[in-house]
Write a protein that holds these residues in place. Structure first.
Motif, short mmCIF file in Angstrom:
data_model
loop_
_atom_site.label_atom_id
_atom_site.label_comp_id
_atom_site.label_asym_id
_atom_site.label_seq_id
_atom_site.Cartn_x
_atom_site.Cartn_y
_atom_site.Cartn_z
N SER A 195 115.56 90.27 -4.84
CA SER A 195 116.32 89.75 -3.71
C SER A 195 117.76 89.43 -4.10
N LEU A 196 117.92 88.76 -5.24
CA LEU A 196 119.26 88.41 -5.69
C LEU A 196 120.07 89.64 -6.10
N TYR B 228 114.70 80.61 2.08
CA TYR B 228 113.30 80.32 1.76
C TYR B 228 113.15 80.00 0.27
N ASN B 229 113.77 80.81 -0.60
CA ASN B 229 113.72 80.56 -2.04
C ASN B 229 114.35 79.21 -2.38
N THR B 230 115.44 78.88 -1.70
CA THR B 230 116.11 77.59 -1.93
C THR B 230 115.17 76.44 -1.60
N ILE C 286 121.71 78.70 -8.01
CA ILE C 286 122.01 80.11 -7.74
C ILE C 286 121.56 80.49 -6.34
N HIS C 287 120.37 80.03 -5.96
CA HIS C 287 119.87 80.35 -4.61
C HIS C 287 120.72 79.65 -3.53
N VAL C 288 121.17 78.44 -3.81
CA VAL C 288 122.03 77.73 -2.86
C VAL C 288 123.34 78.50 -2.67
N PHE D 219 119.61 86.43 3.91
CA PHE D 219 119.83 85.01 4.17
C PHE D 219 118.49 84.29 4.33
N ILE D 220 117.58 84.88 5.10
CA ILE D 220 116.26 84.27 5.30
C ILE D 220 115.53 84.14 3.97
#
Length: 180
Positions: free
Chosen positions: A47-48, A14-16, A117-119, A9-10
């Protein structure tokens, strides 16, 4: 407690935020610094992949599409015109180039898809953690954002008012691609 979901989640939050900064042109790096971040593309995919396959166990197809895109960029880093254009567009250098007056819809769409995608994964991960973990994770993420994107130690800057030392790192954008 779900420490694995909290960790991812962190990272995804952060990526978002990082993608929002680049897409909205709030914080950018000089191109020469972006070029040095090649390994970040693999970290982001990793990460994904871990989030999708190990934690959430869903949306594998979405991660595969995202992964193929990032593996392409990683593989052809600074080797193709389209790759060089993405790196330039994502930099402060683009803001000061003659190309800045033209909207690059394909790059805006691609970056928006990446952000989306990050969201999605940030949202899904927050469903796997309890409120106190969500609060803790958000505070850790925002602390990381502050110390990376707003620190004087790194070249992340407001592209319209970069510090003098960052401005010295900005160079004219060369034509790496077919302008048609």
């Amino acid at each position: 407690m779900n420490p694995v979901s909290l960790l991812f989640f962190i990272v995804e939050a952060y990526n978002t935020i990082g993608h929002i900064f680049v897409l909205s042109r709030i914080r950018l790096l000089p191109r020469k610094d972006i070029v040095r971040l090649r390994n970040y593309f693999i970290f982001e995919v990793g990460s994904l992949v871990c989030t999708s396959f190990l934690v959430l166990q869903k949306f594998h197809w979405l991660v595969c599409i995202h992964g193929l895109q990032h593996i392409y960029y990683f593989t052809f880093w600074e080797k193709t015109g389209s790759n060089k254009k993405v790196l330039s567009w994502s930099s402060i250098d683009w803001i000061y180039s003659k190309y800045n007056s033209k909207y690059e819809w394909n790059l805006i769409f691609g970056s928006s898809l990446d952000l989306g995608i990050h969201v999605i994964f940030t949202y899904l991960l927050i469903q796997n953690i309890i409120k106190i973990e969500a609060i803790l994770g958000t505070l850790i993420c925002l602390t990381m954002v502050y110390f990376v994107f707003f620190s004087n130690r790194y070249a992340w800057s407001n592209p319209h008012k970069p510090p003098a030392w960052v401005s010295k790192r900005v160079q004219p954008v060369e034509l790496y691609w077919d302008e048609q």
